[in-house]
Design a protein around this motif. Structure first.
Motif, PDB file in Angstrom:
ATOM      1  N   GLY A   8       0.803  -1.208   0.000  1.00 36.14           N
ATOM      2  CA  GLY A   8       0.000   0.000   0.000  1.00 36.14           C
ATOM      3  C   GLY A   8       0.842   1.267   0.000  1.00 36.14           C
ATOM      4  O   GLY A   8       0.308   2.368   0.147  1.00 36.14           O
ATOM      5  N   LEU A   9       2.156   1.130  -0.166  1.00 38.00           N
ATOM      6  CA  LEU A   9       3.073   2.271  -0.174  1.00 38.00           C
ATOM      7  C   LEU A   9       3.494   2.608  -1.591  1.00 38.00           C
ATOM      8  O   LEU A   9       3.701   1.718  -2.423  1.00 38.00           O
ATOM      9  CB  LEU A   9       4.323   1.967   0.662  1.00 38.00           C
ATOM     10  N   THR A  10       3.608   3.896  -1.864  1.00 38.53           N
ATOM     11  CA  THR A  10       4.108   4.324  -3.167  1.00 38.53           C
ATOM     12  C   THR A  10       5.601   4.594  -3.073  1.00 38.53           C
ATOM     13  O   THR A  10       6.135   4.892  -1.998  1.00 38.53           O
ATOM     14  CB  THR A  10       3.407   5.610  -3.626  1.00 38.53           C
ATOM     15  N   ILE A  11       6.297   4.489  -4.184  1.00 35.49           N
ATOM     16  CA  ILE A  11       7.721   4.794  -4.239  1.00 35.49           C
ATOM     17  C   ILE A  11       8.005   5.658  -5.462  1.00 35.49           C
ATOM     18  O   ILE A  11       7.227   5.687  -6.419  1.00 35.49           O
ATOM     19  CB  ILE A  11       8.594   3.509  -4.312  1.00 35.49           C
ATOM     20  N   SER A  12       9.095   6.390  -5.384  1.00 38.73           N
ATOM     21  CA  SER A  12       9.530   7.206  -6.516  1.00 38.73           C
ATOM     22  C   SER A  12      10.809   6.618  -7.088  1.00 38.73           C
ATOM     23  O   SER A  12      11.666   6.155  -6.335  1.00 38.73           O
ATOM     24  CB  SER A  12       9.775   8.651  -6.075  1.00 38.73           C
ATOM     25  N   VAL A  13      10.924   6.674  -8.395  1.00 39.61           N
ATOM     26  CA  VAL A  13      12.039   6.031  -9.088  1.00 39.61           C
ATOM     27  C   VAL A  13      12.766   7.026  -9.965  1.00 39.61           C
ATOM     28  O   VAL A  13      12.132   7.857 -10.628  1.00 39.61           O
ATOM     29  CB  VAL A  13      11.529   4.846  -9.951  1.00 39.61           C
ATOM     30  N   GLY A  14      14.074   6.968  -9.957  1.00 40.03           N
ATOM     31  CA  GLY A  14      14.889   7.749 -10.868  1.00 40.03           C
ATOM     32  C   GLY A  14      15.742   6.820 -11.704  1.00 40.03           C
ATOM     33  O   GLY A  14      16.303   5.854 -11.189  1.00 40.03           O
ATOM     34  N   SER A  26      15.356  10.521  -8.695  1.00 40.83           N
ATOM     35  CA  SER A  26      14.377   9.831  -7.845  1.00 40.83           C
ATOM     36  C   SER A  26      13.607  10.792  -6.953  1.00 40.83           C
ATOM     37  O   SER A  26      12.526  10.456  -6.464  1.00 40.83           O
ATOM     38  CB  SER A  26      15.079   8.778  -6.981  1.00 40.83           C
ATOM     39  N   GLY A  27      14.144  11.994  -6.736  1.00 46.55           N
ATOM     40  CA  GLY A  27      13.463  12.959  -5.886  1.00 46.55           C
ATOM     41  C   GLY A  27      12.626  13.974  -6.647  1.00 46.55           C
ATOM     42  O   GLY A  27      12.049  14.881  -6.035  1.00 46.55           O
ATOM     43  N   MET A  28      12.521  13.839  -7.954  1.00 48.54           N
ATOM     44  CA  MET A  28      11.866  14.858  -8.764  1.00 48.54           C
ATOM     45  C   MET A  28      10.338  14.781  -8.716  1.00 48.54           C
ATOM     46  O   MET A  28       9.667  15.808  -8.795  1.00 48.54           O
ATOM     47  CB  MET A  28      12.331  14.756 -10.220  1.00 48.54           C
ATOM     48  N   LYS A  29       9.784  13.587  -8.591  1.00 48.84           N
ATOM     49  CA  LYS A  29       8.325  13.453  -8.686  1.00 48.84           C
ATOM     50  C   LYS A  29       7.754  12.689  -7.498  1.00 48.84           C
ATOM     51  O   LYS A  29       6.912  11.804  -7.661  1.00 48.84           O
ATOM     52  CB  LYS A  29       7.933  12.761  -9.996  1.00 48.84           C
ATOM     53  N   LYS A  30       8.231  13.016  -6.310  1.00 48.82           N
ATOM     54  CA  LYS A  30       7.697  12.381  -5.108  1.00 48.82           C
ATOM     55  C   LYS A  30       6.251  12.843  -4.877  1.00 48.82           C
ATOM     56  O   LYS A  30       5.892  13.939  -5.291  1.00 48.82           O
ATOM     57  CB  LYS A  30       8.573  12.764  -3.901  1.00 48.82           C
ATOM     58  N   PRO A  31       5.405  12.018  -4.287  1.00 44.91           N
ATOM     59  CA  PRO A  31       5.736  10.737  -3.663  1.00 44.91           C
ATOM     60  C   PRO A  31       5.500   9.516  -4.547  1.00 44.91           C
ATOM     61  O   PRO A  31       5.715   8.404  -4.105  1.00 44.91           O
ATOM     62  CB  PRO A  31       4.775  10.704  -2.465  1.00 44.91           C
TER      63      PRO A  31
END
Length: 283
Positions: A8-14, A26-31
């Motif tokens: 149920g958790l989302t993650i951001s990927v770079g 990876s920090g550009m389109k959080k969450p």
């Protein structure tokens, strides 16, 4: 998608051509997003960032850059390497030269960093009472030693951290011959370090202790093999028994007698004296 479906958790990927680019992306389109920097687009991507998004460039460096009227990554990129090194020093200048061009400065080598286990406390008010400081140090030793045991790790490098009332911070460490086996052994080493850095009078705001160069615990140590330090071996077995009780019932069910309120019974461990044997600490 798999992470979200299972937790149920989302993650951001770079995604990028280097770990440095991927880390920033990876920090550009959080969450919950994905940013891809295609091959050949590294410099364009880096130039689109604000200075505070440039990984590894902290506030102090940003303040200095602003003082030099450098406000954008593009402007930073236009400055020649010799000029940057003249302004920031050889290593920092070279770092800024690389990151402003999207070049991985080598911060991710793939090598495992030295692991450490530590704990610290910030007092509600600055403390200068040696008995309170010793009691707090022993309590911190108790915490980190049992963390070491719970994680089945070992270390023979003990360090302390002190912060005084004026926010001056100092550290000290010592290398022991054998890995720490008991709270008393850690306290002995930490107390010696404490009185190398503290005159017993200046108020202390923060106190910390830890182990560095932590590694998986070996079943047989050199001391075990040759029968060295039998008292410490007995203490090690006691700590293991206490750990078993804490794990089975509750971490708060059993404590060292020395951790009783020092204001009530004045039972805090005393600073080691030169004539004391290392294994004769009070408990």
């Amino acid at each position: 998608e798999k992470v979200f479906s299972q937790t149920g958790l989302t993650i951001s990927v770079g995604i990028g051509t280097s770990k440095f680019i991927a880390k920033i992306a990876s920090g550009m389109k959080k969450p919950n997003g994905l940013t891809l920097v295609a091959p050949g687009e590294e410099e364009t991507f880096i130039e689109s960032l604000s200075m505070d998004q440039l990984w590894g460039v902290g506030k102090k460096t940003q303040d200095k850059l602003h003082h030099l009227s450098i406000y954008s990554v593009g402007h930073l990129k236009s400055i020649p390497l010799p000029a940057l090194q003249n302004m920031f020093g050889s290593a920092s200048g070279h770092y800024l030269y690389q990151v402003s061009r999207g070049i991985d400065p080598g911060i991710y080598t793939g090598k495992t960093k030295s692991h450490s286990i530590s704990n610290e406390t910030t007092f509600n008010r600055d403390i200068a009472d040696p008995e309170v400081i010793r009691h707090s140090l022993f309590e911190l030793c108790h915490t980190v030693v049992f963390r070491l045991l719970e994680e089945q790790k070992q270390s023979n490098v003990v360090f302390i951290k002190l912060r005084y009332s004026d926010f001056t911070t100092t550290t000290a460490q010592t290398n022991l011959i054998e890995p720490v086996k008991s709270v008393e052994q850690a306290y002995q080493a930490a107390t010696e370090l404490l009185f190398k850095r503290w005159n017993g009078k200046n108020p202390i705001r923060l106190l910390g202790i830890g182990f560095s160069q932590v590694s998986p615990r070996e079943s047989i140590s050199q001391g075990d093999l040759f029968g060295i330090d039998q008292i410490e071996q007995k203490r090690k077995r006691v700590e293991q028994a206490v750990l078993g009780i804490r794990n089975k019932y509750s971490k708060s069910i059993i404590h060292k007698g020395s951790l009783l309120d020092p204001d009530k019974n004045n039972s805090a461990p005393k600073a080691p004296r030169k004539k004391d044997h290392p294994n004769q600490n009070r408990e």
